[in-house]
Scaffold this active site. Structure first.
Site, PDB file in Angstrom:
ATOM      1  N   ASN A  95      -0.122  16.363  -6.704  1.00 23.51           N
ATOM      2  CA  ASN A  95       1.091  15.646  -7.118  1.00 23.51           C
ATOM      3  C   ASN A  95       1.070  14.159  -6.802  1.00 23.51           C
ATOM      4  O   ASN A  95       2.053  13.473  -7.032  1.00 23.51           O
ATOM      5  CB  ASN A  95       2.335  16.306  -6.520  1.00 23.51           C
ATOM      6  CG  ASN A  95       2.326  16.302  -5.006  1.00 23.51           C
ATOM      7  OD1 ASN A  95       1.297  16.050  -4.392  1.00 23.51           O
ATOM      8  ND2 ASN A  95       3.455  16.591  -4.391  1.00 23.51           N
ATOM      9  N   CYS A  96      -0.023  13.646  -6.315  1.00 19.47           N
ATOM     10  CA  CYS A  96      -0.170  12.218  -6.013  1.00 19.47           C
ATOM     11  C   CYS A  96      -0.360  11.440  -7.323  1.00 19.47           C
ATOM     12  O   CYS A  96      -1.190  11.801  -8.163  1.00 19.47           O
ATOM     13  CB  CYS A  96      -1.362  12.029  -5.090  1.00 19.47           C
ATOM     14  SG  CYS A  96      -1.892  10.329  -4.881  1.00 19.47           S
ATOM     15  N   ASP A  97       0.397  10.363  -7.507  1.00 21.52           N
ATOM     16  CA  ASP A  97       0.299   9.566  -8.739  1.00 21.52           C
ATOM     17  C   ASP A  97      -1.094   8.988  -8.951  1.00 21.52           C
ATOM     18  O   ASP A  97      -1.595   8.964 -10.078  1.00 21.52           O
ATOM     19  CB  ASP A  97       1.330   8.435  -8.731  1.00 21.52           C
ATOM     20  CG  ASP A  97       2.747   8.948  -8.918  1.00 21.52           C
ATOM     21  OD1 ASP A  97       2.923  10.074  -9.442  1.00 21.52           O
ATOM     22  OD2 ASP A  97       3.685   8.225  -8.544  1.00 21.52           O
ATOM     23  N   MET A 125      -3.887  10.244  -7.845  1.00 22.61           N
ATOM     24  CA  MET A 125      -4.742  11.375  -8.224  1.00 22.61           C
ATOM     25  C   MET A 125      -4.569  11.684  -9.712  1.00 22.61           C
ATOM     26  O   MET A 125      -5.550  11.957 -10.412  1.00 22.61           O
ATOM     27  CB  MET A 125      -4.370  12.617  -7.408  1.00 22.61           C
ATOM     28  CG  MET A 125      -4.872  12.632  -5.997  1.00 22.61           C
ATOM     29  SD  MET A 125      -6.665  12.663  -5.846  1.00 22.61           S
ATOM     30  CE  MET A 125      -7.118  14.059  -6.830  1.00 22.61           C
ATOM     31  N   LYS A 126      -3.342  11.655 -10.181  1.00 20.76           N
ATOM     32  CA  LYS A 126      -3.087  11.931 -11.598  1.00 20.76           C
ATOM     33  C   LYS A 126      -3.801  10.919 -12.491  1.00 20.76           C
ATOM     34  O   LYS A 126      -4.394  11.287 -13.507  1.00 20.76           O
ATOM     35  CB  LYS A 126      -1.590  11.933 -11.878  1.00 20.76           C
ATOM     36  CG  LYS A 126      -0.873  13.119 -11.269  1.00 20.76           C
ATOM     37  CD  LYS A 126       0.627  13.013 -11.484  1.00 20.76           C
ATOM     38  CE  LYS A 126       1.362  14.142 -10.789  1.00 20.76           C
ATOM     39  NZ  LYS A 126       2.812  14.021 -10.891  1.00 20.76           N
TER      40      LYS A 126
END
Length: 114
Positions: free
Chosen positions: A9-11, A13-14
């Site tokens: 859910n890390c931005d 990471m996305k």
């Protein structure tokens, strides 16, 4: 094999995973909140990128540490903290072709996969 380490859910990471998907890179995603991370990985990342880059000083977990813990930080203490609390690891960590890239930067990813 390409592996990317972080939490889903890390931005950042996305963004990294979207870049990999857009460039048809096959990778293994390692969620270290669920699967953990071991000292061997952290030592390898610290050797490749420097422990100062691997630890996430901007995150809430790090900022909640008392000042004494922050000031007396060295490689061994940083690795112990990251083992105990994986959210202190900067995200993402990408391993590809023996290289380690900490954090997401599209230009660095493009160079690694050129």
């Amino acid at each position: 094999m390409t592996s990317i380490y972080g939490i889903p859910n890390c931005d950042t990471m996305k963004k990294a995973r979207a870049w990999l998907d857009a460039h048809d890179v096959i990778y293994d995603f390692h969620d270290y909140k669920k699967r953990g991370v071991d000292a061997d990985h952290l030592n390898r990342w610290a050797d490749a990128a420097g422990w100062e880059k691997v630890i996430n000083r901007a995150g809430m977990t790090f900022r909640k540490l008392d000042d004494a813990a922050k000031q007396s930080l060295d490689r061994d203490r940083a690795i112990a903290l990251m083992l105990a609390q994986p959210s202190m690891i900067k995200r993402p960590v990408l391993e590809h072709d023996g290289k380690v890239i900490v954090g997401f930067d599209a230009d660095r990813y493009a160079a690694a996969f050129a």
